[in-house]
Design a protein around this motif. Structure first.
Motif, short mmCIF file in Angstrom:
data_model
loop_
_atom_site.label_atom_id
_atom_site.label_comp_id
_atom_site.label_asym_id
_atom_site.label_seq_id
_atom_site.Cartn_x
_atom_site.Cartn_y
_atom_site.Cartn_z
N LEU A 274 17.77 -5.18 49.36
CA LEU A 274 18.25 -4.20 50.32
C LEU A 274 17.09 -3.62 51.13
O LEU A 274 16.13 -3.09 50.57
CB LEU A 274 18.98 -3.07 49.60
N LEU A 275 17.21 -3.73 52.45
CA LEU A 275 16.22 -3.13 53.35
C LEU A 275 16.60 -1.70 53.66
O LEU A 275 15.81 -0.77 53.50
CB LEU A 275 16.14 -3.94 54.65
N THR A 276 17.83 -1.49 54.10
CA THR A 276 18.28 -0.15 54.48
C THR A 276 19.80 -0.11 54.49
O THR A 276 20.45 -1.12 54.70
CB THR A 276 17.74 0.25 55.86
N GLU A 277 20.32 1.08 54.27
CA GLU A 277 21.76 1.30 54.37
C GLU A 277 22.16 1.80 55.76
O GLU A 277 23.34 1.97 56.03
CB GLU A 277 22.20 2.32 53.33
N GLY A 278 21.19 2.05 56.62
CA GLY A 278 21.49 2.61 57.94
C GLY A 278 20.72 1.96 59.07
O GLY A 278 20.17 2.65 59.94
N ALA A 279 20.67 0.62 59.10
CA ALA A 279 19.95 -0.08 60.17
C ALA A 279 20.67 0.11 61.49
O ALA A 279 21.89 -0.04 61.59
CB ALA A 279 19.84 -1.57 59.84
N GLU A 280 19.92 0.43 62.53
CA GLU A 280 20.47 0.58 63.88
C GLU A 280 20.07 -0.63 64.72
O GLU A 280 19.10 -1.31 64.44
CB GLU A 280 19.96 1.87 64.52
N GLY A 281 20.86 -0.86 65.76
CA GLY A 281 20.52 -1.92 66.70
C GLY A 281 20.90 -3.32 66.26
O GLY A 281 20.53 -4.29 66.91
N LEU A 282 21.66 -3.46 65.17
CA LEU A 282 22.06 -4.79 64.73
C LEU A 282 23.18 -5.33 65.60
O LEU A 282 23.26 -6.53 65.86
CB LEU A 282 22.50 -4.75 63.26
N LEU A 283 24.08 -4.45 66.06
CA LEU A 283 25.19 -4.84 66.94
C LEU A 283 24.98 -4.24 68.32
O LEU A 283 24.27 -3.24 68.48
CB LEU A 283 26.52 -4.32 66.37
N PRO A 284 25.62 -4.81 69.35
CA PRO A 284 25.58 -4.18 70.67
C PRO A 284 26.19 -2.77 70.61
O PRO A 284 27.01 -2.47 69.73
CB PRO A 284 26.43 -5.11 71.53
N ASP A 285 25.81 -1.93 71.55
CA ASP A 285 26.30 -0.54 71.55
C ASP A 285 27.82 -0.47 71.62
O ASP A 285 28.44 0.44 71.06
CB ASP A 285 25.69 0.23 72.73
N TRP A 286 28.46 -1.43 72.33
CA TRP A 286 29.91 -1.35 72.50
C TRP A 286 30.66 -1.60 71.19
O TRP A 286 31.82 -1.26 71.06
CB TRP A 286 30.39 -2.34 73.56
N ALA A 287 29.99 -2.22 70.21
CA ALA A 287 30.66 -2.59 68.96
C ALA A 287 30.55 -1.47 67.92
O ALA A 287 30.37 -1.74 66.74
CB ALA A 287 30.08 -3.89 68.42
N PHE A 288 30.68 -0.22 68.38
CA PHE A 288 30.54 0.91 67.46
C PHE A 288 31.70 1.00 66.47
O PHE A 288 31.67 1.80 65.54
CB PHE A 288 30.45 2.22 68.25
N PHE A 289 32.72 0.17 66.64
CA PHE A 289 33.89 0.23 65.77
C PHE A 289 33.71 -0.60 64.50
O PHE A 289 34.63 -0.69 63.69
CB PHE A 289 35.13 -0.27 66.52
N ALA A 290 32.55 -1.21 64.30
CA ALA A 290 32.33 -2.07 63.13
C ALA A 290 31.10 -1.64 62.35
O ALA A 290 30.13 -1.13 62.93
CB ALA A 290 32.19 -3.53 63.56
#
Length: 597
Positions: A274-290
């Motif tokens: 496990l690297l992190t439970e809160g990685a940001e920037g993995l999905l495009p900004d529009w995919a905030f629903f996943a």
């Protein structure tokens, strides 16, 4: 003459161990990573070598220390000097077989995280048939290396790390805490990890395929995982795979709306650690629903190993994952429209945001997302098919002002005042040139109103002159037309150019001298269109008002109709408008209740 930097080792240790990492809990992750590195390196030459890590907390050691034992490759005395006493050098580790993209292999400072919880670190290690070496490091930057006494020598290759807790950090080394952290960071590791006699590894990732498992059973297994680990029952599960990044995993679609501006955090493993439970920037900004849970082998961590390094590979991975989520939406639209409608009710903002730059999503929104119109809820595709073009109001207030009157004139209007709706409508002709759109101007409706008979209009001239004097100070023009619905006595219409002029005037009154001059020049660039109060001659009350002969009463009545038109049309009320409303109300009330004081 060249000189070398003077390095304060105590300061370096403090910087790295107390400011690089976000929490003391990462020391367990770094110890596990060291052990995994060592076991992997040994198994490269000895495939049958054991792969076990055992952690003994102070409750088991009995001397207040925590010990971590591994069955890895171990180190020689020379390697101990290279790896444990040199910060920032990775070339020697590469020669020893430790070059595998992990942070420790790149920077060689992972062990320093232990100084978050310990004042002293002891490493007992044996490589092959070499003597057992003891390395002791202290938080002030000192260290020493010596050969182990015969009674303290290891019988097998491997390493034991012993931590002496620092004052105030003892709680981080207790059995419950260490067990929890070992499960958190290492539950998916391909080796066996024990805290005491309790195994904390759980096998392969839950999204790994199981032979003979039906797709529905796999989905249910992943749904159960999301409930247990992420704390929600997902709307759906989308398998993810990006071979270029060595990435596999799953995206869990949230079952409730979320704030699009909130940064989504994803659970990311690197080579099953496990690297992190809160990685940001993995999905495009529009995919905030996943929310994603993924394991990758090629993505790079930052120096703290608590986030992903932003580089070209992460960018291409983000695009690939976005394509896979978009493909899921398209498949949902083609195969299960009712399910898509449920999804859009929850997460329409994300899909509409994607539609602003994705043609396929734009067509999906046009076809499936129902929008508010003055003839009821309908999709843009249905609206266009029924009316030939998409006529829209660009703001909610504008729609409220004109919807009822436009419907009475058989003018269908879409309310495009909600987030992204105007941009989506205006983008449609760029994708399909056959699509016609038209922004509704308030003044457009007046062309559909009936003009009065010349005789009636001539008879109303005295009334109009009196009414105009009442509203001249507000810059409003009074006209009389005949239109539906007859129940509406008056309509206040203001064009965009007139609205802009009003805003300039209002801003000029509040601006300083320099800006007031600039705004005055803008306001004087051309004569503005005046807002119109359009009185409805079909309305019985309006006809009675136009028949009045008392100029004062005509003025009060017209002021009252003006105020009602502002309120019904959701127009902003300026101080002058509020004063007029008050004056007309009190004036009409005074005329309705005659008598002496």
């Amino acid at each position: 003459m060249d000189r070398t930097f003077q390095v304060d080792l105590r300061g370096v240790v403090d910087l790295l161990s107390h400011h690089l990492y976000g929490s003391p809990r990462v020391y367990v992750r770094e110890l596990l990573q060291n052990a995994v590195d060592a076991i992997t390196a040994r198994r490269a030459g000895e495939p049958a070598a054991p792969a076990v890590v055992r952690i003994d907390p102070p409750e088991l050691t009995g001397d207040g220390t925590l010990r971590v034992h591994d069955t890895g490759i171990g180190l020689t005395e020379a390697q101990v000097h290279e790896l444990l006493a040199t910060i920032g050098r990775s070339s020697k580790r590469d020669e020893l077989g430790f070059a595998r993209h992990e942070f420790l292999g790149q920077f060689g400072i992972g062990l320093l995280s232990c100084f978050l919880v310990a004042d002293e670190i002891r490493v007992q290690t044996r490589h092959g048939d070499e003597p057992t070496v003891l390395w002791t490091g202290y938080a002030d930057g000192r260290y020493r290396v010596e050969l182990a006494e015969p009674g303290a020598a290891r019988a097998e290759p491997g390493t034991t790390v012993t931590l002496t807790p620092r004052r105030g950090a003892e709680q981080w080394l207790t059995t419950p805490t260490v067990t929890e952290l070992a499960r958190l960071f290492g539950s998916l590791l391909p080796i066996r990890v024990y805290v005491g006699d309790v195994e904390t590894t759980a096998g392969p990732p839950p999204w790994s395929p199981v032979a003979g498992e039906a797709p529905a059973a796999r989905r249910e297994r992943l749904v159960a995982y999301a409930r247990e680990v992420l704390g929600f029952t997902p709307f759906d599960v989308v398998p993810l795979s990006v071979p270029e990044a060595g990435l596999t995993g799953a995206a869990f679609v949230l079952p409730v709306p979320v704030n699009p501006a909130a940064r989504a955090g994803h659970r990311v493993y690197l080579k099953r650690m496990l690297l992190t439970e809160g990685a940001e920037g993995l999905l495009p900004d529009w995919a905030f629903f996943a929310r994603c849970v993924v394991d990758a082998s090629e993505l790079r961590p930052t120096a703290s190993r608590e986030a992903l390094y932003e580089d070209g590979l992460l960018e291409s991975t983000r695009e690939a994952l976005g394509d896979q989520l978009r493909g899921w939406l398209v498949r949902l639209a083609d195969g299960n429209p009712l399910r898509l409608a449920e999804f859009l009710q929850i997460h329409h903002l994300g899909v509409k945001a994607l539609a602003l730059h994705d043609d396929e999503m734009l067509r999906l929104v046009e076809r499936w997302w129902p929008m508010e119109t003055n003839t009821g809820q309908t999709t843009l595709a249905e609206f266009r098919e029924r009316h030939g073009l998409i006529r829209y109001a660009a703001s909610v207030d504008e729609f409220r002002q004109l919807a009822a009157v436009a419907a009475a004139q058989d003018v269908a209007v879409v309310n495009a005042g909600y987030t992204y709706d105007t941009e989506i409508i205006e983008r449609l002709p760029k994708v399909d040139r056959t699509i016609l759109i038209e922004r509704l101007e308030p003044n457009d409706l007046t062309t559909r109103f009936d003009v009065l008979d010349p005789g009636v209009e001539l008879a109303l001239r005295p009334f109009l002159a009196t009414a105009q004097r009442a509203l001249d100070r507000l810059g409003c023009e009074v006209v009389v037309r005949s239109y539906a619905p007859a129940s509406l006595p008056a309509l206040y219409l203001v064009s965009r150019s007139a609205l802009f002029h009003e805003q300039v005037q209002s801003t000029r009154e509040r601006a300083d001298e320099t800006w007031a001059g600039i705004l005055e020049a803008i306001a004087a660039s051309g004569p503005p269109e005046r807002p119109q109060l359009v009185l409805n001659h079909r309305n019985p009350l309006v006809r009675r008002v136009t028949a009045l002969t008392d100029p004062e009463l005509v003025g009060l009545a017209v002021e009252a109709l003006y105020g009602q038109a502002l309120l019904l049309g959701y127009h902003p009320i300026r101080p002058a408008d509020a004063a007029l409303l008050n004056n007309s109300f009190l004036g009409l009330l005074g005329r309705a209740v005659p008598g002496q004081e």
